[in-house]
Design a protein around this motif. Structure first.
Motif, PDB file in Angstrom:
ATOM      1  N   VAL A 168       4.594  -0.505   3.686  1.00  6.74           N
ATOM      2  CA  VAL A 168       5.765   0.374   3.557  1.00  6.74           C
ATOM      3  C   VAL A 168       5.584   1.646   4.383  1.00  6.74           C
ATOM      4  O   VAL A 168       6.514   2.097   5.067  1.00  6.74           O
ATOM      5  CB  VAL A 168       6.041   0.701   2.072  1.00  6.74           C
ATOM      6  N   LYS A 169       4.380   2.209   4.347  1.00 11.60           N
ATOM      7  CA  LYS A 169       4.105   3.413   5.150  1.00 11.60           C
ATOM      8  C   LYS A 169       4.289   3.116   6.629  1.00 11.60           C
ATOM      9  O   LYS A 169       4.882   3.915   7.373  1.00 11.60           O
ATOM     10  CB  LYS A 169       2.686   3.902   4.878  1.00 11.60           C
ATOM     11  N   ALA A 170       3.796   1.955   7.069  1.00 15.47           N
ATOM     12  CA  ALA A 170       3.937   1.578   8.473  1.00 15.47           C
ATOM     13  C   ALA A 170       5.403   1.387   8.845  1.00 15.47           C
ATOM     14  O   ALA A 170       5.846   1.824   9.914  1.00 15.47           O
ATOM     15  CB  ALA A 170       3.157   0.295   8.752  1.00 15.47           C
ATOM     16  N   LEU A 171       6.166   0.741   7.972  1.00 18.34           N
ATOM     17  CA  LEU A 171       7.594   0.532   8.238  1.00 18.34           C
ATOM     18  C   LEU A 171       8.326   1.865   8.367  1.00 18.34           C
ATOM     19  O   LEU A 171       9.218   2.023   9.210  1.00 18.34           O
ATOM     20  CB  LEU A 171       8.224  -0.314   7.135  1.00 18.34           C
ATOM     21  N   LYS A 172       7.964   2.837   7.548  1.00 17.98           N
ATOM     22  CA  LYS A 172       8.585   4.162   7.640  1.00 17.98           C
ATOM     23  C   LYS A 172       8.253   4.816   8.979  1.00 17.98           C
ATOM     24  O   LYS A 172       9.097   5.472   9.592  1.00 17.98           O
ATOM     25  CB  LYS A 172       8.128   5.038   6.476  1.00 17.98           C
ATOM     26  N   GLN A 173       7.012   4.631   9.445  1.00 17.33           N
ATOM     27  CA  GLN A 173       6.629   5.175  10.750  1.00 17.33           C
ATOM     28  C   GLN A 173       7.400   4.489  11.871  1.00 17.33           C
ATOM     29  O   GLN A 173       7.834   5.145  12.822  1.00 17.33           O
ATOM     30  CB  GLN A 173       5.125   5.005  10.954  1.00 17.33           C
ATOM     31  N   LEU A 178      11.419   4.371  15.989  1.00 21.04           N
ATOM     32  CA  LEU A 178      12.332   3.438  16.667  1.00 21.04           C
ATOM     33  C   LEU A 178      13.740   3.423  16.076  1.00 21.04           C
ATOM     34  O   LEU A 178      14.652   2.856  16.684  1.00 21.04           O
ATOM     35  CB  LEU A 178      11.742   2.015  16.595  1.00 21.04           C
ATOM     36  N   GLY A 179      13.909   4.037  14.918  1.00 18.47           N
ATOM     37  CA  GLY A 179      15.210   4.050  14.263  1.00 18.47           C
ATOM     38  C   GLY A 179      15.215   3.121  13.060  1.00 18.47           C
ATOM     39  O   GLY A 179      14.787   1.967  13.166  1.00 18.47           O
ATOM     40  N   PHE A 180      15.703   3.598  11.939  1.00 15.20           N
ATOM     41  CA  PHE A 180      15.684   2.793  10.717  1.00 15.20           C
ATOM     42  C   PHE A 180      16.692   1.647  10.755  1.00 15.20           C
ATOM     43  O   PHE A 180      16.639   0.734   9.925  1.00 15.20           O
ATOM     44  CB  PHE A 180      15.935   3.684   9.494  1.00 15.20           C
ATOM     45  N   ASP A 181      17.619   1.690  11.719  1.00 14.35           N
ATOM     46  CA  ASP A 181      18.592   0.603  11.846  1.00 14.35           C
ATOM     47  C   ASP A 181      18.106  -0.506  12.775  1.00 14.35           C
ATOM     48  O   ASP A 181      18.787  -1.516  12.966  1.00 14.35           O
ATOM     49  CB  ASP A 181      19.937   1.138  12.332  1.00 14.35           C
ATOM     50  N   ARG A 182      16.909  -0.341  13.348  1.00 13.95           N
ATOM     51  CA  ARG A 182      16.352  -1.362  14.244  1.00 13.95           C
ATOM     52  C   ARG A 182      16.093  -2.649  13.457  1.00 13.95           C
ATOM     53  O   ARG A 182      15.532  -2.619  12.372  1.00 13.95           O
ATOM     54  CB  ARG A 182      15.046  -0.855  14.868  1.00 13.95           C
ATOM     55  N   GLN A 183      16.492  -3.783  14.014  1.00  7.54           N
ATOM     56  CA  GLN A 183      16.296  -5.071  13.341  1.00  7.54           C
ATOM     57  C   GLN A 183      14.820  -5.453  13.341  1.00  7.54           C
ATOM     58  O   GLN A 183      14.099  -5.226  14.315  1.00  7.54           O
ATOM     59  CB  GLN A 183      17.121  -6.156  14.019  1.00  7.54           C
ATOM     60  N   ALA A 184      14.394  -6.034  12.240  1.00 10.75           N
ATOM     61  CA  ALA A 184      12.984  -6.377  12.078  1.00 10.75           C
ATOM     62  C   ALA A 184      12.823  -7.560  11.134  1.00 10.75           C
ATOM     63  O   ALA A 184      13.802  -8.072  10.571  1.00 10.75           O
ATOM     64  CB  ALA A 184      12.207  -5.166  11.553  1.00 10.75           C
ATOM     65  N   SER A 185      11.581  -7.984  10.973  1.00 12.30           N
ATOM     66  CA  SER A 185      11.254  -9.090  10.074  1.00 12.30           C
ATOM     67  C   SER A 185       9.825  -8.910   9.596  1.00 12.30           C
ATOM     68  O   SER A 185       8.954  -8.509  10.376  1.00 12.30           O
ATOM     69  CB  SER A 185      11.414 -10.434  10.805  1.00 12.30           C
ATOM     70  N   VAL A 186       9.602  -9.184   8.331  1.00 10.51           N
ATOM     71  CA  VAL A 186       8.240  -9.132   7.778  1.00 10.51           C
ATOM     72  C   VAL A 186       7.930 -10.471   7.125  1.00 10.51           C
ATOM     73  O   VAL A 186       8.684 -10.945   6.276  1.00 10.51           O
ATOM     74  CB  VAL A 186       8.091  -7.995   6.744  1.00 10.51           C
ATOM     75  N   SER A 187       6.833 -11.079   7.544  1.00  9.40           N
ATOM     76  CA  SER A 187       6.372 -12.331   6.943  1.00  9.40           C
ATOM     77  C   SER A 187       5.029 -12.080   6.272  1.00  9.40           C
ATOM     78  O   SER A 187       4.169 -11.410   6.825  1.00  9.40           O
ATOM     79  CB  SER A 187       6.213 -13.426   8.000  1.00  9.40           C
ATOM     80  N   GLN A 203      15.125  -0.257   7.487  1.00  8.16           N
ATOM     81  CA  GLN A 203      15.438   0.380   6.202  1.00  8.16           C
ATOM     82  C   GLN A 203      15.668  -0.663   5.112  1.00  8.16           C
ATOM     83  O   GLN A 203      15.199  -0.493   3.969  1.00  8.16           O
ATOM     84  CB  GLN A 203      16.675   1.272   6.332  1.00  8.16           C
ATOM     85  N   GLU A 204      16.357  -1.736   5.429  1.00 13.66           N
ATOM     86  CA  GLU A 204      16.600  -2.786   4.431  1.00 13.66           C
ATOM     87  C   GLU A 204      15.296  -3.433   3.970  1.00 13.66           C
ATOM     88  O   GLU A 204      15.138  -3.766   2.792  1.00 13.66           O
ATOM     89  CB  GLU A 204      17.538  -3.845   5.014  1.00 13.66           C
ATOM     90  N   ILE A 205      14.365  -3.586   4.882  1.00  9.25           N
ATOM     91  CA  ILE A 205      13.081  -4.196   4.519  1.00  9.25           C
ATOM     92  C   ILE A 205      12.262  -3.224   3.671  1.00  9.25           C
ATOM     93  O   ILE A 205      11.600  -3.634   2.707  1.00  9.25           O
ATOM     94  CB  ILE A 205      12.310  -4.623   5.784  1.00  9.25           C
ATOM     95  N   ILE A 206      12.323  -1.929   3.990  1.00  2.60           N
ATOM     96  CA  ILE A 206      11.659  -0.917   3.155  1.00  2.60           C
ATOM     97  C   ILE A 206      12.224  -0.969   1.748  1.00  2.60           C
ATOM     98  O   ILE A 206      11.486  -0.959   0.750  1.00  2.60           O
ATOM     99  CB  ILE A 206      11.836   0.493   3.751  1.00  2.60           C
TER     100      ILE A 206
END
Length: 225
Positions: A168-173, A178-187, A203-206
């Motif tokens: 979660v800390k890394a995702l916030k960084q 890069l912007g909280f609206d940037r698309q991402a994926s966590v597996s 942000q949705e993943i956080i």
């Protein structure tokens, strides 16, 4: 089997013990020595497949000390397999140094194809996979901010490894850079019983992981600019 090399780099399952090739099993059963990142972890795999080859510890803390002796053993005719705890050796795991020194000493080596965590994570992310950059683990402190800033203009899909307690800390960084609206994926927990892939904005993943206790190895995929 007839050996064509002295050193074999053998990928091992990233979770499900069935995810290993027949060729990998043959190599592990036949070589003189298996160099393992953690002999306890590899021991579970070997016991599962009734493999009796000698195990020797080879990890990031002792690899520099062992290189010269290993080269001598190769030159004396020994055959060895290098494995990490999970996945392909030398991908965010020990292996690069041994490969480099074997090549310098004209010792033939062979890398088998097999499991690597970021490949299924990338494919399941739904993000472009025609061009991507593998960043692995970012520095924990010194140099982390610099590495993140260097990726602001990166247009390729980015791949990172992260530990569960820092996710979660890394995702916030990532969001701050890069912007909280940037698309991402966590597996996480790939190939295991509780495998999970979460797609959406950073942000949705956080929000999804929130304050929950997270377990398992983590692969983070982030869209390029």
């Amino acid at each position: 089997m007839e050996f064509k090399a002295s050193l074999y780099l053998v990928p091992t399952p990233i979770g499900n013990l069935a995810d290993i090739t027949l060729r990998a099993l043959e190599v592990l059963k036949t070589v003189d020595i298996i160099l393992a990142e953690d002999t306890r972890t590899t021991g579970i795999l070997l016991k599962h497949y009734d493999i009796k080859s000698q195990l020797k510890s080879y990890h990031i803390f002792n690899e520099h000390k062992q290189i010269e002796k290993l080269i001598e053993e190769f030159q004396a005719g020994k055959t060895m397999a290098l494995v990490s705890d999970a996945g392909t050796p030398a991908i965010s795991d020990p292996g690069f140094l041994l490969v480099r020194e074997c090549l310098k000493a004209d010792i033939k080596l062979e890398c088998l194809p097999g499991a690597t965590a970021f490949v299924p994570a990338l494919v399941a992310s739904g993000l472009p996979s025609d061009r991507f950059v593998f960043e692995g683990f970012l520095p924990q402190k010194k140099g982390r901010h610099t590495r993140l800033q260097a990726l602001v203009e990166e247009t390729r899909t980015m791949i990172f490894y992260e530990s569960p307690h820092r996710l979660v800390k890394a995702l916030k960084q990532f969001g701050e850079t890069l912007g909280f609206d940037r698309q991402a994926s966590v597996s996480r927990e790939l190939t295991k019983l509780y495998e999970e892939t979460v797609n959406g904005s950073i942000q949705e993943i956080i929000d999804h992981f929130g304050e929950q206790k997270i377990k398992g190895e983590i692969v983070v995929i982030i869209a390029g600019k």
